[in-house]
Structure formats: structure tokens, C-alpha cells
Design a protein around this motif. Structure first.
Motif, PDB file in Angstrom:
ATOM      1  N   UNK A 153       0.848  -1.186   0.000  1.00 15.58           N
ATOM      2  CA  UNK A 153       0.000   0.000   0.000  1.00 15.58           C
ATOM      3  C   UNK A 153       0.885   1.238   0.000  1.00 15.58           C
ATOM      4  N   UNK A 154       0.626   2.168  -0.913  1.00 14.49           N
ATOM      5  CA  UNK A 154       1.303   3.460  -0.917  1.00 14.49           C
ATOM      6  C   UNK A 154       0.303   4.513  -0.458  1.00 14.49           C
ATOM      7  N   UNK A 155       0.628   5.199   0.606  1.00 19.64           N
ATOM      8  CA  UNK A 155      -0.223   6.239   1.173  1.00 19.64           C
ATOM      9  C   UNK A 155       0.444   7.585   0.907  1.00 19.64           C
ATOM     10  N   UNK A 156      -0.179   8.383   0.026  1.00 22.60           N
ATOM     11  CA  UNK A 156       0.442   9.622  -0.439  1.00 22.60           C
ATOM     12  C   UNK A 156       0.186  10.788   0.512  1.00 22.60           C
ATOM     13  N   UNK A 157       1.172  11.685   0.558  1.00 22.01           N
ATOM     14  CA  UNK A 157       1.035  12.916   1.315  1.00 22.01           C
ATOM     15  C   UNK A 157       0.178  13.908   0.520  1.00 22.01           C
ATOM     16  N   UNK A 158      -0.142  15.042   1.151  1.00 23.43           N
ATOM     17  CA  UNK A 158      -0.925  16.097   0.499  1.00 23.43           C
ATOM     18  C   UNK A 158      -0.051  17.333   0.346  1.00 23.43           C
ATOM     19  N   UNK A 159      -0.122  17.965  -0.823  1.00 19.54           N
ATOM     20  CA  UNK A 159       0.618  19.196  -1.063  1.00 19.54           C
ATOM     21  C   UNK A 159      -0.355  20.303  -1.455  1.00 19.54           C
ATOM     22  N   UNK A 160       0.090  21.549  -1.346  1.00 20.30           N
ATOM     23  CA  UNK A 160      -0.749  22.716  -1.639  1.00 20.30           C
ATOM     24  C   UNK A 160      -0.058  23.572  -2.681  1.00 20.30           C
ATOM     25  N   UNK A 161      -0.761  23.808  -3.786  1.00 24.19           N
ATOM     26  CA  UNK A 161      -0.220  24.629  -4.860  1.00 24.19           C
ATOM     27  C   UNK A 161      -1.327  25.510  -5.401  1.00 24.19           C
TER      28      UNK A 161
END
Length: 275
Positions: A153-161
Motif C-alpha cells: 500500500x502506498x499512502x500519499x502525502x498532500x501538497x498545496x499549490x
């Protein structure tokens, strides 16, 4: 039992980008059901081979059911024993994840990944009414020695752009270890990387119980629960929700009420030792 979750950073699309990245909250336990119950559940999953069907996805634009980006077998199930374990673990899970919403029900499916099994990048917005407060939980089962490779399982981070939230190029990897479970926000972007199963035997597949924990209606939250990472993750996940909400879970699961917490079995953090 606390376990290590590995991290990975992909090459940035722009070397000059300074967009902030926030990891998705995650909580993982080993030995969740115990050896005897885990073995019984695995035997049950293998015995139902003929009843599994191809897993589906909902197109976020049309709301149509398809199999695009997914290769797995699913079987909707209910389990009073598993539900009780979830209920007893949730107070500790919510404390670790910083979760404050009221949760009342679950949807659960047994999933099997064999040769080439995978599930592309997605959120669980199509599974719940309020993605800003719902939790996803994945409980892993497999024979020993393990008959497959991959399936992490790959759990992705969140980014803000530009004022928008979106999945980052960084993620954490969670191994599908037998009798372990991982909890994370239903709004988190995640994927299952392809697996291989050299024998082709169903008993050698990667099995999991995937559960979505939510409120029956839009959840009532405490004053501060709509702020922070949960809010931003929900904004990103809303882009993956079908325009027309599904009347029923697209893999055929039905909602089941969460049982009451057993005070004697409730999981808590161990006391801090003084030195």
C-alpha cells in the motif's frame, strides 16, 4: 505493537517548487485479531473462492461503474468479531490520528490480489457520504510462507499549490503483513502496487478486509475538526467523488452499525514510563 512505515520521495516535477507537503495521518497495528482468529478468517476467504467477483471503481466524472485502473477480486462480507475489534480499537485510532467526528457504521469487503493485482491511485470518496471525517481500514491476511510478492500500500502525502490541495510526490509504503491493520483518512490518496503470484493458486493470493468507517449521514464534528490536514485532504478528495452519488456501494457491500465499545477490551496507549 507499533511498526515502522517506510517513506519514499519521488523526483519533483519542478526542482524550484517550494510547495508544502503534509503527511497523511496513519495508524498501524500488528497481531490485530490474533493467530487463531486470523487463521480462521483466512480459511474462510479461501473457501469462498467461487463467490469472489471482479472489483470495480466509479468514474469521478460520469459516476459509471468500471474496472479501469483496478485488478482484484472482491466479496462483500460482515463479521461480528471483526466489527467488535474495530470498535474497541477506534478510540485509540482516533486519538492517534487526531480524529474527532462521530462514526456509526462500516462497509466491508474481502479483497484478493493475485498475479498482476493492483489498484491505481485513488481516494475512498465514492464509499462514504462525508469524506472529510470517514476512516479507511485495511486488514491483511495471507498464507505462510507468503505465496505472493508486491501488493504494498502506498499512502500519499498532500501538497498545496495555487490554493489547491492535491496528492504529493511523496508517500509511505505499508507492507501487507498477515494479521496487521492500517487506519488512515478516507480522503487520503493511496494505491496498491502490482503483485505477483507465481503459483497462481487462490490460496497464495494477497487477501485483505477493506473497511470504510463513517457516519450514516454527514458527520457531526467537534468545532476544530474541520481544520488542518483533514480539511485540506477532503478538498483534494472531492475531485474524485462522482458527480452523482452512488445509491449503493459499487462492490455490493451493505452498511453495518458499529457495535458498542467493550470497556474491558478497549485499546489504549501504554502509560508513559518515568526515568
Amino acid at each position: 505493537m507499533p511498526t515502522e512505515i517506510s517513506t519514499q520521495i519521488l523526483p519533483p516535477s519542478s526542482p524550484w517548487s517550494a510547495a508544502p507537503v503534509i503527511p497523511a495521518p496513519v495508524c498501524r497495528f500488528e497481531n490485530f485479531l490474533g493467530a487463531e482468529r486470523a487463521a480462521s478468517l483466512l480459511a474462510y476467504a479461501i473457501s469462498r473462492e467461487a463467490d469472489f467477483r471482479a472489483g470495480t471503481v466509479l468514474d469521478p466524472l460520469s459516476g459509471q461503474v468500471s474496472r479501469k485502473g483496478r485488478s482484484s477480486l472482491v466479496l462483500p462480507v460482515t463479521s461480528a468479531v471483526f466489527g467488535a475489534h474495530l470498535a474497541d480499537a477506534l478510540p485509540l485510532v482516533r486519538e492517534i490520528l487526531g480524529h474527532q467526528a462521530v462514526l456509526t457504521q462500516t462497509l466491508t469487503v474481502l479483497t484478493a490480489h493475485g498475479e498482476g493485482g493492483h489498484y491505481g491511485l485513488h481516494t475512498d470518496a465514492s464509499r462514504v457520504r462525508d469524506v472529510s471525517t470517514a476512516l479507511s481500514a485495511v486488514y491483511y491476511l495471507h498464507g505462510r510462507p507468503r505465496g505472493f510478492e508486491g501488493g504494498r500500500l502506498r499512502l500519499y502525502d498532500t501538497t498545496f499549490q495555487d490554493g489547491e490541495a492535491r496528492p504529493a510526490q511523496t508517500y509511505r509504503t505499508i507492507e501487507p503483513e498477515h494479521d496487521s491493520i492500517v487506519f488512515f483518512p478516507a480522503s487520503a490518496f493511496h494505491e496498491v502496487v502490482p503483485s505477483t503470484c507465481p503459483s497462481g493458486r487462490f490460496a497464495d493470493h494477497r487477501f485483505s478486509l477493506t473497511t470504510w468507517i463513517s457516519a450514516a449521514e454527514s458527520a457531526r464534528t467537534e468545532p476544530d475538526s474541520s481544520t488542518g490536514i483533514w480539511k485540506w485532504m477532503a478538498r483534494a478528495a472531492e475531485h474524485t467523488r462522482p458527480v452523482e452519488a452512488a445509491l449503493r456501494n459499487h462492490d455490493g457491500a451493505d452498511p453495518v452499525a458499529l457495535p458498542a465499545v467493550d470497556p474491558a477490551a478497549r485499546l489504549v496507549l501504554p502509560p508513559t514510563r518515568s526515568t
